[in-house]
Design a protein around this motif. Structure first.
Motif, PDB file in Angstrom:
ATOM      1  N   GLY A  19       0.819  -1.280  -0.049  1.00  0.00           N
ATOM      2  CA  GLY A  19       0.063  -0.031   0.076  1.00  0.00           C
ATOM      3  C   GLY A  19       0.935   1.379   0.146  1.00  0.00           C
ATOM      4  N   ALA A  20       2.040   1.147   0.158  1.00  0.00           N
ATOM      5  CA  ALA A  20       2.894   2.450   0.117  1.00  0.00           C
ATOM      6  C   ALA A  20       2.934   3.201  -0.927  1.00  0.00           C
ATOM      7  CB  ALA A  20       4.598   1.904   0.422  1.00  0.00           C
ATOM      8  N   ALA A  21       2.682   2.914  -2.212  1.00  0.00           N
ATOM      9  CA  ALA A  21       2.787   3.564  -3.420  1.00  0.00           C
ATOM     10  C   ALA A  21       1.456   4.472  -3.599  1.00  0.00           C
ATOM     11  CB  ALA A  21       2.844   2.810  -4.689  1.00  0.00           C
ATOM     12  N   THR A  61     -11.570   6.460   0.137  1.00  0.00           N
ATOM     13  CA  THR A  61     -10.672   5.236   0.484  1.00  0.00           C
ATOM     14  C   THR A  61      -9.249   6.084   0.813  1.00  0.00           C
ATOM     15  OG1 THR A  61     -11.678   3.574  -0.873  1.00  0.00           O
ATOM     16  CG2 THR A  61      -9.573   3.196  -0.197  1.00  0.00           C
ATOM     17  N   ALA A  62      -8.825   7.029   0.081  1.00  0.00           N
ATOM     18  CA  ALA A  62      -7.627   7.889   0.256  1.00  0.00           C
ATOM     19  C   ALA A  62      -7.489   8.593   1.528  1.00  0.00           C
ATOM     20  CB  ALA A  62      -7.405   8.807  -1.054  1.00  0.00           C
ATOM     21  N   VAL A  63      -8.647   8.984   1.835  1.00  0.00           N
ATOM     22  CA  VAL A  63      -8.869   9.550   3.533  1.00  0.00           C
ATOM     23  C   VAL A  63      -8.638   8.259   4.297  1.00  0.00           C
ATOM     24  CG1 VAL A  63      -9.980  11.103   4.928  1.00  0.00           C
ATOM     25  CG2 VAL A  63     -10.178  11.473   2.367  1.00  0.00           C
ATOM     26  N   TYR A  64      -9.256   7.372   4.221  1.00  0.00           N
ATOM     27  CA  TYR A  64      -9.304   6.320   5.432  1.00  0.00           C
ATOM     28  C   TYR A  64      -8.156   5.616   5.324  1.00  0.00           C
ATOM     29  CZ  TYR A  64     -14.292   6.822   6.494  1.00  0.00           C
ATOM     30  OH  TYR A  64     -15.335   7.370   6.747  1.00  0.00           O
ATOM     31  N   ARG A  65      -6.984   5.625   4.225  1.00  0.00           N
ATOM     32  CA  ARG A  65      -5.984   4.844   4.414  1.00  0.00           C
ATOM     33  C   ARG A  65      -4.795   5.818   5.343  1.00  0.00           C
ATOM     34  NH1 ARG A  65      -6.136   4.092  -1.593  1.00  0.00           N
ATOM     35  NH2 ARG A  65      -6.527   1.611  -2.023  1.00  0.00           N
ATOM     36  N   ARG A  66      -5.138   6.978   5.249  1.00  0.00           N
ATOM     37  CA  ARG A  66      -4.403   7.855   6.134  1.00  0.00           C
ATOM     38  C   ARG A  66      -4.789   8.174   7.547  1.00  0.00           C
ATOM     39  NH1 ARG A  66      -4.006   8.674   1.027  1.00  0.00           N
ATOM     40  NH2 ARG A  66      -2.009   9.351   0.030  1.00  0.00           N
ATOM     41  N   TRP A  67      -6.005   8.219   7.614  1.00  0.00           N
ATOM     42  CA  TRP A  67      -6.759   8.472   9.111  1.00  0.00           C
ATOM     43  C   TRP A  67      -7.916   7.686   9.233  1.00  0.00           C
ATOM     44  CZ3 TRP A  67      -5.204  12.526   5.714  1.00  0.00           C
ATOM     45  CH2 TRP A  67      -3.995  13.224   6.187  1.00  0.00           C
ATOM     46  N   SER A  69     -10.623   8.374  11.041  1.00  0.00           N
ATOM     47  CA  SER A  69     -11.874   8.924  11.283  1.00  0.00           C
ATOM     48  C   SER A  69     -11.440  10.382  11.080  1.00  0.00           C
ATOM     49  CB  SER A  69     -12.577   8.786  12.636  1.00  0.00           C
ATOM     50  OG  SER A  69     -11.592   9.260  13.642  1.00  0.00           O
ATOM     51  N   LYS A  70     -12.378  11.095  11.033  1.00  0.00           N
ATOM     52  CA  LYS A  70     -12.516  12.625  10.932  1.00  0.00           C
ATOM     53  C   LYS A  70     -11.823  13.264  12.246  1.00  0.00           C
ATOM     54  CE  LYS A  70     -16.842  14.556  12.779  1.00  0.00           C
ATOM     55  NZ  LYS A  70     -18.146  15.474  12.114  1.00  0.00           N
ATOM     56  N   LEU A  71     -11.915  12.665  13.469  1.00  0.00           N
ATOM     57  CA  LEU A  71     -11.498  12.925  14.870  1.00  0.00           C
ATOM     58  C   LEU A  71     -10.057  12.811  14.817  1.00  0.00           C
ATOM     59  CD1 LEU A  71     -11.395  13.844  17.579  1.00  0.00           C
ATOM     60  CD2 LEU A  71     -12.110  11.523  18.205  1.00  0.00           C
ATOM     61  N   HIS A  72      -9.559  11.678  14.019  1.00  0.00           N
ATOM     62  CA  HIS A  72      -8.033  11.352  14.166  1.00  0.00           C
ATOM     63  C   HIS A  72      -7.272  12.530  13.259  1.00  0.00           C
ATOM     64  CE1 HIS A  72      -9.190   7.512  15.959  1.00  0.00           C
ATOM     65  NE2 HIS A  72      -8.247   7.585  16.504  1.00  0.00           N
ATOM     66  N   LEU A  73      -7.979  12.667  12.046  1.00  0.00           N
ATOM     67  CA  LEU A  73      -7.496  13.652  11.019  1.00  0.00           C
ATOM     68  C   LEU A  73      -7.362  14.871  11.896  1.00  0.00           C
ATOM     69  CD1 LEU A  73      -9.147  13.845   7.620  1.00  0.00           C
ATOM     70  CD2 LEU A  73      -7.610  15.305   8.326  1.00  0.00           C
ATOM     71  N   VAL A  74      -8.406  15.411  12.295  1.00  0.00           N
ATOM     72  CA  VAL A  74      -8.336  16.911  12.799  1.00  0.00           C
ATOM     73  C   VAL A  74      -7.324  16.820  14.164  1.00  0.00           C
ATOM     74  CG1 VAL A  74      -9.464  18.614  14.310  1.00  0.00           C
ATOM     75  CG2 VAL A  74     -10.552  17.351  12.295  1.00  0.00           C
ATOM     76  N   LEU A  75      -7.194  15.766  14.885  1.00  0.00           N
ATOM     77  CA  LEU A  75      -6.233  15.745  15.957  1.00  0.00           C
ATOM     78  C   LEU A  75      -4.960  15.872  15.310  1.00  0.00           C
ATOM     79  CD1 LEU A  75      -7.815  13.257  18.253  1.00  0.00           C
ATOM     80  CD2 LEU A  75      -7.659  15.731  18.781  1.00  0.00           C
ATOM     81  N   ASP A  76      -4.711  15.068  14.288  1.00  0.00           N
ATOM     82  CA  ASP A  76      -3.043  15.265  13.587  1.00  0.00           C
ATOM     83  C   ASP A  76      -2.732  16.448  13.293  1.00  0.00           C
ATOM     84  OD1 ASP A  76      -0.997  13.725  12.212  1.00  0.00           O
ATOM     85  OD2 ASP A  76      -2.228  14.396  10.344  1.00  0.00           O
ATOM     86  N   LEU A  77      -3.899  17.146  12.446  1.00  0.00           N
ATOM     87  CA  LEU A  77      -3.599  18.546  11.975  1.00  0.00           C
ATOM     88  C   LEU A  77      -3.316  19.613  13.113  1.00  0.00           C
ATOM     89  CD1 LEU A  77      -5.972  18.882   9.015  1.00  0.00           C
ATOM     90  CD2 LEU A  77      -3.766  18.259   8.993  1.00  0.00           C
ATOM     91  N   VAL A  78      -4.057  19.485  13.933  1.00  0.00           N
ATOM     92  CA  VAL A  78      -4.010  20.228  15.160  1.00  0.00           C
ATOM     93  C   VAL A  78      -2.508  20.096  15.984  1.00  0.00           C
ATOM     94  CG1 VAL A  78      -4.841  21.120  17.365  1.00  0.00           C
ATOM     95  CG2 VAL A  78      -6.460  20.849  15.409  1.00  0.00           C
ATOM     96  N   SER A  79      -2.346  18.963  16.119  1.00  0.00           N
ATOM     97  CA  SER A  79      -0.999  18.888  16.663  1.00  0.00           C
ATOM     98  C   SER A  79       0.140  19.171  16.091  1.00  0.00           C
ATOM     99  CB  SER A  79      -0.940  17.061  17.084  1.00  0.00           C
ATOM    100  OG  SER A  79      -1.958  16.695  17.655  1.00  0.00           O
ATOM    101  N   ALA A  80      -0.107  19.062  14.591  1.00  0.00           N
ATOM    102  CA  ALA A  80       0.868  19.507  13.550  1.00  0.00           C
ATOM    103  C   ALA A  80       1.254  21.083  13.714  1.00  0.00           C
ATOM    104  CB  ALA A  80       0.672  19.219  12.190  1.00  0.00           C
ATOM    105  N   ILE A  81       0.260  21.836  14.301  1.00  0.00           N
ATOM    106  CA  ILE A  81       0.665  23.227  14.538  1.00  0.00           C
ATOM    107  C   ILE A  81       1.303  23.459  15.592  1.00  0.00           C
ATOM    108  CG2 ILE A  81      -0.607  25.356  15.165  1.00  0.00           C
ATOM    109  CD1 ILE A  81      -3.236  24.126  13.794  1.00  0.00           C
TER     110      ILE A  81
END
Length: 208
Positions: A19-21, A61-67, A69-81
């Motif tokens: 799945g890396a590619a 599917t492209a979103v779910y491969r990375r996160w 749920s939407k919670l994990h997605l937002v937490l990841d972005l907020v933490s990146a700040i």
């Protein structure tokens, strides 16, 4: 021709995981940008993976491969700040450093996306401890490193006392502008406000 058994043989090429590619960085960045746009447009509660994928021009599917749920997605972005932080000013004076910091921060807080996202995430933080912790970390640590840098430089120049309380300094430096821009959401600062705030904050820090 006989090959010498002692000679090193070429190592077989390792194949990338299956799945890396598909985890292309440009797709990941498009999704991150779409999240900010979706948050600003509809808020966290109404935000959906479908809406994010549509804005990013990718499949769900492209979103779910990375996160997950939407919670994990937002937490990841907020933490990146918190990791990115702000560039540390280096003007040669405490008041100058504060003025530059306030100018950069004020522009960021007035950005339409930020002005929509921060109040919405604060409301969600009251209901979701994970978001509360991520937001606290982003807001606290993002400013903390810069504030410490400003105070440490001022100490080295003899503008403030050695051993100045950095936590109290952070409150003095970040509190007023955040209050005006995010809490009461004043869309326009009075003329000369940032210069006056920098001068007053510098005097307060010298008095600690």
């Amino acid at each position: 021709m006989t090959t010498n058994a002692e000679e090193p043989q070429p190592r077989p090429r390792r194949r990338a995981p299956a799945g890396a590619a598909v985890l292309r960085e440009d797709v990941t960045e498009a999704i991150r940008a779409a999240v900010f746009e979706e948050l600003a447009a509809v808020g966290y509660a109404r935000m959906s993976i479908e809406g994010i994928a549509r804005r990013a021009g990718v499949g769900k599917t492209a979103v779910y491969r990375r996160w997950r749920s939407k919670l994990h997605l937002v937490l990841d972005l907020v933490s990146a700040i918190a990791v990115q932080g702000l560039p540390a000013p280096d003007t040669g004076s405490l008041e100058g450093d504060l003025r530059l910091l306030y100018e950069v921060t004020s522009r960021a807080l007035r950005h339409p996306v930020a002005s929509q996202i921060l109040p919405d995430l604060q409301a969600e933080a009251a209901r979701n401890p994970d978001i509360a912790e991520a937001l606290r970390k982003a807001l606290r640590e993002g400013q903390d490193g810069v504030a410490k840098g400003i105070v440490t430089a001022a100490e080295a120049r003899g503008e403030v006392r050695p051993g100045t309380d950095h936590d109290l300094a952070l409150d003095l430096i970040s509190g007023p502008l955040y209050w005006r821009s995010v809490v009461i959401r004043n869309p326009k600062l009075p003329k000369g406000y940032l210069a006056t705030l920098a001068r007053a904050t510098a005097q307060a820090l010298k008095a600690l």
